[in-house]
Design an enzyme around this catalytic site. Structure first.
Site, PDB file in Angstrom:
ATOM      1  N   ASP A 447      -3.877  13.785  10.283  1.00 60.08           N
ATOM      2  CA  ASP A 447      -4.775  14.278   9.239  1.00 60.08           C
ATOM      3  C   ASP A 447      -5.488  15.539   9.753  1.00 60.08           C
ATOM      4  O   ASP A 447      -5.383  15.886  10.930  1.00 60.08           O
ATOM      5  CB  ASP A 447      -5.776  13.151   8.926  1.00 60.08           C
ATOM      6  N   GLU A 450      -4.921  21.282   8.935  1.00 59.06           N
ATOM      7  CA  GLU A 450      -4.713  22.605   8.283  1.00 59.06           C
ATOM      8  C   GLU A 450      -4.864  23.754   9.275  1.00 59.06           C
ATOM      9  O   GLU A 450      -4.172  24.763   9.078  1.00 59.06           O
ATOM     10  CB  GLU A 450      -5.689  22.755   7.119  1.00 59.06           C
ATOM     11  N   ASP A 525      -6.874  14.374  -0.330  1.00 57.80           N
ATOM     12  CA  ASP A 525      -8.069  13.748  -0.904  1.00 57.80           C
ATOM     13  C   ASP A 525      -8.186  13.979  -2.403  1.00 57.80           C
ATOM     14  O   ASP A 525      -8.924  14.853  -2.868  1.00 57.80           O
ATOM     15  CB  ASP A 525      -9.313  14.260  -0.173  1.00 57.80           C
TER      16      ASP A 525
END
Ligand code: GLC
Length: 822
Positions: A447, A450, A525
């Site tokens: 997770d 980015e 999300d």
């Protein structure tokens, strides 16, 4: 004052989307001057010293590599490309005073000399498939510098293509938008965007690959450039579709169809085929930020079993760690992680643990020897943190240009990131996963990659971060978008090394093209809203058209409060998505299947059980995705490319070729219109037949998601299961849906579901053909292909068109046979 104003103007302009009009300010590549050729490519030199190289990789795959105002550099490297050893196909070169023609058996590339314009044509019909609208462009004078996110990163490069009057656009990976991307524009810059809504762009991933479709003919373009990139499919122009990037090369691959499935196969050859994950990855998964302590995890699993809801996987979110230190376990919350894993494993449940890229920045509190233990993950880390110590000593953490450690903020507070472009660092990171595998963890969830940075989510704080990048020592402008790809690669390769007899299972949030070689994904999300649910089908199908077949979304939505109706409708999509995981934010209302009462729970149970029954079908479709690049979760467009009614149809989907689902994505709806493509369709629930090529209205009470089976299909199902591996697939029932001629067929794929042996032929592929006979149907089971033996078991057959059909059971003994079913 003036300075202040221009500074403000500059801040406003930086990173604003560049438009079709603005790229006209760019310099155009010079006209043709001369050419050289070798065995697999031609290189054109232009009057402005630019060079364009066309490389013929396959009859339907041409690479265009352009270097502006200088020669093509010798260095040629991409993290996305999986295959470089193409066997050059037959091709020829022809020159006329106006143009240069490069032809393979399938594609004819025409390069007009002046101005320099490239057309791609069908080699057989000479029809233009895709053509430059302008010569390729570059920002020689910094015309767009003020609009660039990082003006120092490089030079803006762009290609503009003629926009067809009814050209449709698909792909680009994870975009919060509809299936057909015509008249839209996008930016690729991996971004942590919690609670994104339709139209939010960019979000987490960068897949600079799209498919254009016009008059039923498709082509693909993969713009392999990891800088911040732009795709504009006629957003503000009726004539021009264009793509570009804020640096790097104008380097793209043209893939010719005309079939989309063929393009997806080529794209998979080029950027990698998805390996098969363990079969249990198709099982139902449950997550929460965060289930702890161990007793809470056990309670969730106990509830699942007690309520007769199937479950294969439970996720441990960030609170299992010691103060969010990755590769550690909080021993208060999880006193004996291995015992917990064993206990769950006896109930058929596997643990997947989250691993974020942020390593807590923790200079040692006490001078003294670092932790030396065979299981450092279980030792207290408050004085010294072994991962930080090791990474620092080995110089694996990212630094700024000035040599200072780059210290972003993530869950642990101040953190550091690994430079995953360093091969040794990838290896180290991969090997660290011993800490999980030794404690019984079976899959890894990557997770925040980015990479997310609480100091500043735009990426501005990271611009001067340097990565090794195979010796190029380039900055984040180039490396940000590949960070997650390389992290997933390190993880996958680590799992493979640590447990060579097991298929790795990795889940990622961010990505770059090629990610399918290492990881599955989920859509981040989302909100617990109907609007967000309506994006499931367009997003999953778009990802499938972008080389990412193993996709899914937090079932019920991540942020906010779901309700029973929303959760049921969400499961009515996700029960057929490859990744089926209910997950919820830390402060959201609980969302496990039973939380809104028995009425909803009973419906959810029905769909979860159906998912497990359909596993033979789902697994066969997953293997097809692995082998051919065609996703299991499909837009109708993929199966019915000749039918314009499917071109922007994104509230229905198909599983493989045979199952069509028309979910409900609005509240309080009990019927809907369903488009059925050509052929004949059976209502899955009633077996009622409908002629296709039409729109029908169908009941859809909350209990029932409209589902149809293509006439001519055979749907293989297995027994009810609480988890994969609980029982053998015995019997496998083949439900036969004959077409008008009385024929039907299918091919069932099977293997051990766990090891990589399938890569060496340890699989079984069983084809079943059915045709009408004098009094009933003649079923023939062909001799199976492959050398996996599932053991003795039964096959049953039932004809779905007959009002009453007897189930005929035969032993599956690995031999061909033929018999009649009525
Ligand atoms: C991010 C993830 C989410 C996770 C949370 C805590 O928001 O997208 O799934 O629960 O971080 O780790």
């Amino acid at each position: 004052m003036n300075k202040l104003l221009s500074a403000i103007a500059c801040v406003i302009a930086l990173g604003t989307p560049v438009t079709a009009q603005e790229i006209s300010k760019l310099e155009k590549i010079g006209s043709f001057a001369s050419l050289t050729r070798n065995e697999k490519s031609i290189t054109l030199s232009c009057r402005d010293n630019s060079q364009v190289q066309l490389t013929i990789l396959a009859p339907d795959l041409i690479r265009v590599r352009t270097s502006f105002a200088k020669s093509i550099p010798a260095r040629d490297h991409s993290w996305a490309i999986a295959k470089n050893d193409w066997a050059t196909p037959r091709w020829n070169l022809r020159e006329t005073p106006e143009a240069i023609f490069v032809s393979t058996d399938e594609v004819e590339v025409v390069v007009h000399r002046s101005p320099l314009l490239i057309d791609f044509r069908d080699a057989r019909t000479h029809e233009v498939i895709n053509a430059d609208e302008s010569p390729m462009m570059y920002d020689a004078k910094g015309a767009l510098a003020e609009m660039m996110f990082d003006p120092s990163a490089g030079m803006f490069v762009a290609a503009a293509k003629k926009l067809g009057f009814d050209e449709h656009f698909y792909g680009l990976g994870e975009k919060a938008t509809r299936l057909d991307k015509r008249r839209e524009r996008f930016i690729n810059w991996n971004s942590d965007t919690p609670g994104y809504t339709e139209g939010k762009d960019p979000i987490y991933q960068t897949i600079p690959f799209y498919i254009g479709l016009q008059r039923g003919i498709a082509y693909g373009i993969f713009f392999d450039n990891s800088y911040r990139s732009y795709f504009d499919f006629g957003h503000s122009s009726q004539q021009r579709a264009w793509f570009g990037a804020e640096g790097g090369e104008l380097n793209y691959y043209f893939l010719y169809g005309p079939g989309i499935k063929k393009i997806l196969g080529r794209y998979a050859d080029l950027t990698g085929h998805m390996p098969l994950p363990p079969m249990w990855a198709l099982g139902n998964q449950q997550s929460r930020w965060s289930y702890y302590p161990n007793t809470m995890v056990e309670e969730v699993v106990r509830q699942y079993r007690e309520r007769d809801l199937p479950l294969d996987v439970i996720h441990l979110d960030i609170d299992y760690m010691q103060g969010y230190r990755v590769f550690t376990v909080d021993s208060q919350r999880f006193p004996n992680p291995k015992d917990l894993a064993d206990k769950l494993s006896r109930q058929g449940v596997k643990i997947v643990a989250i691993v974020d890229p942020g390593v807590k920045y923790q200079p040692p509190a006490k001078i003294g020897p670092p932790i030396k233990s065979l299981a450092p993950e279980l030792e207290p880390q408050d004085q010294r943190y072994y991962v930080f110590d090791e990474g620092l000593e080995k110089k694996y953490f990212q630094q700024r240009k000035n040599g200072a450690l780059f210290i972003p903020k993530v869950w642990p507070g101040e953190s550091v990131f690994v430079d995953f472009t360093l091969p040794e660092a990838r290896r180290w990171w991969g090997d660290l996963h011993r800490a999980y595998l030794d404690n019984g963890v079976r899959g890894i969830w990557n997770d925040m990659n980015e990479p997310s940075d609480f100091v500043d989510q735009t990426g501005k704080n990271q611009l001067d971060v340097v990565s090794y990048d195979e010796g190029e020592n380039s900055t984040h402008a180039k490396n940000r978008n590949v960070f997650a790809l390389l992290e997933a690669r390190a993880t996958y390769e680590g799992l493979e090394r640590l447990k060579p007899d097991r298929r790795p299972y990795v889940i990622t949030r961010a990505a770059y093209a090629g990610i399918q070689r290492y990881s599955t994904m989920w859509t981040g999300d989302t909100n617990s809203t109907w609007e967000a649910l309506a994006l499931n089908v367009p997003m999953f199908t778009t990802l499938g058209l972008s080389g990412e077949p193993f996709v899914g979304s937090d079932v019920g939505g991540f942020i906010g409060r779901a309700n029973g109706e929303l959760l049921v409708r969400a499961y009515q999509i996700s029960f057929l998505a490859p990744f089926c995981r209910n997950h919820k934010v830390i402060d959201g209302y609980d969302q496990e299947p039973w939380r809104f009462g028995k009425y909803y729970e009973d419906i959810i149970r029905k769909y979860l059980k159906l998912r497990y029954q359909l596993l033979p079908l789902l697994y066969s479709a997953l293997e097809e995705a692995h082998r051919t690049g065609s996703p299991l979760f499909r837009p109708l467009l993929l199966n019915y490319q000749d039918d314009p009614n499917t071109y922007n149809l994104d509230d229905e989907f198909m599983i493989g070729d045979d199952l069509l689902v028309a979910p409900i994505v609005r509240p309080d709806i009990t019927s809907r219109l369903v488009y059925l493509p050509k052929g004949v369709w059976y209502n899955y629930w009633t077996n009622k037949k409908y002629p296709g090529s039409t729109m029908i209205r169908i009941d859809a009470p909350l209990e029932t998601v409209p589902m149809f089976v293509r006439a001519g299909a055979i749907i293989p199902t297995g027994p009810d299961m609480n988890y994969i591996g609980e029982k053998p697939f015995d019997p496998i029932t083949f439900s036969i849906y004959p077409d008008d001629k009385g024929s039907a067929s299918t091919t069932l794929y099977e293997d051990d579901g766990a090891s990589p042996a399938y890569k060496d032929g340890a699989f079984r592929r069983t084809t079943v053909n059915v045709r009408r006979a004098a009094s009933g149907y003649l079923v023939s089971i062909l001799a199976p292909v492959g050398n996996y033996n599932p053991g003795a078991r039964k096959f049953s057959f039932v004809i779905k068109s007959a009002a009453t059909s007897t189930v005929v059971a035969v032993a599956d003994d690995g031999r061909a046979r033929m018999f009649e079913v009525r």
